[in-house]
Design an enzyme around this catalytic site. Structure first.
Site, PDB file in Angstrom:
ATOM      1  N   PRO A  23      42.630  10.317  -3.376  1.00 16.73           N
ATOM      2  CA  PRO A  23      43.025   8.907  -3.503  1.00 16.73           C
ATOM      3  C   PRO A  23      43.439   8.269  -2.173  1.00 16.73           C
ATOM      4  CG  PRO A  23      43.952  10.191  -5.283  1.00 16.73           C
ATOM      5  CD  PRO A  23      43.344  11.176  -4.324  1.00 16.73           C
ATOM      6  N   CYS A  24      42.997   7.041  -1.979  1.00 14.69           N
ATOM      7  CA  CYS A  24      43.243   6.340  -0.715  1.00 14.69           C
ATOM      8  C   CYS A  24      44.301   5.241  -0.816  1.00 14.69           C
ATOM      9  CB  CYS A  24      41.937   5.731  -0.196  1.00 14.69           C
ATOM     10  SG  CYS A  24      41.317   4.382  -1.228  1.00 14.69           S
ATOM     11  N   GLN A  25      44.822   4.984  -2.005  1.00 14.78           N
ATOM     12  CA  GLN A  25      45.704   3.831  -2.193  1.00 14.78           C
ATOM     13  C   GLN A  25      46.879   3.802  -1.210  1.00 14.78           C
ATOM     14  OE1 GLN A  25      44.500   5.761  -4.611  1.00 14.78           O
ATOM     15  NE2 GLN A  25      44.263   4.670  -6.532  1.00 14.78           N
ATOM     16  N   SER A  67      45.321   3.389   2.729  1.00 16.61           N
ATOM     17  CA  SER A  67      44.477   2.245   3.030  1.00 16.61           C
ATOM     18  C   SER A  67      45.301   1.130   3.654  1.00 16.61           C
ATOM     19  CB  SER A  67      43.824   1.732   1.739  1.00 16.61           C
ATOM     20  OG  SER A  67      43.154   0.518   1.982  1.00 16.61           O
TER      21      SER A  67
END
Length: 172
Positions: free
Chosen positions: A66-68, A71
């Site tokens: 996951p990049c949340q 980012s």
């Protein structure tokens, strides 16, 4: 791992000539799309509960954790325990145990500037681990080289440095 609808898996299959052996996805509607395209591949489910010693080893492991939190348009909480992006540690554990010949990792450019906070190791003190990035974080507060691993406790560790450091450590 973190398979989504299988775009990365499909690309790796085409590039390597391999077959998808299994996947790990929590989102049921997305997992149904994956299962439609790879009906023989079992879904291992929640990555935080998988015992990697009981998983069929493979030659190529791929995933986009996951990049949340890393980012530049996301939460910017960094690569840290308790964050979605912190699930990277479970992918790193799978790599350590399964020892694939190749690993394909996909994520966002924010790994270059996002901070990383290591979990406090047993017996460690704040003096011998990388501290959190001062808030608000700026590029000037981070390491000057994108490949640095943050070995100096006075400088914050970047998310990419944490990932590279995990990939570079000897297998257990």
């Amino acid at each position: 791992m973190f398979s989504g609808y299988g775009g990365l898996d499909l690309a790796v299959e085409h590039a390597t000539g391999g077959e998808t052996a299994w996947f790990s996805e929590l989102n049921d509607p997305v997992a149904r799309v994956f299962t439609h395209h790879w009906p023989e591949a079992p879904n291992l489910g929640d990555i935080t509960t998988i015992n990697w010693n009981q998983v069929t080893p493979l030659d190529v492991l791929c995933g986009g954790f996951p990049c949340q939190d890393v980012s530049t348009v996301g939460k910017q909480a960094g690569l840290a325990p308790g964050t979605r992006s912190g699930l990277w540690s479970h992918m790193a554990e799978a790599i350590d145990v399964l020892q694939p010949r190749q690993v394909v990792i996909e994520n966002v450019r924010g790994l270059l500037s996002a901070r990383a906070i290591r979990p406090q190791a047993q017996g460690a003190t704040d003096d011998n681990r990388n501290p959190a990035t001062p808030s608000p974080a700026t590029l000037g507060d981070l390491e000057s080289a994108t490949w640095s691993l943050g070995d100096d406790a006075a400088r914050p560790l970047r998310a990419l440095g944490a990932v590279l450091g995990d990939l570079g450590r000897p297998a257990v």
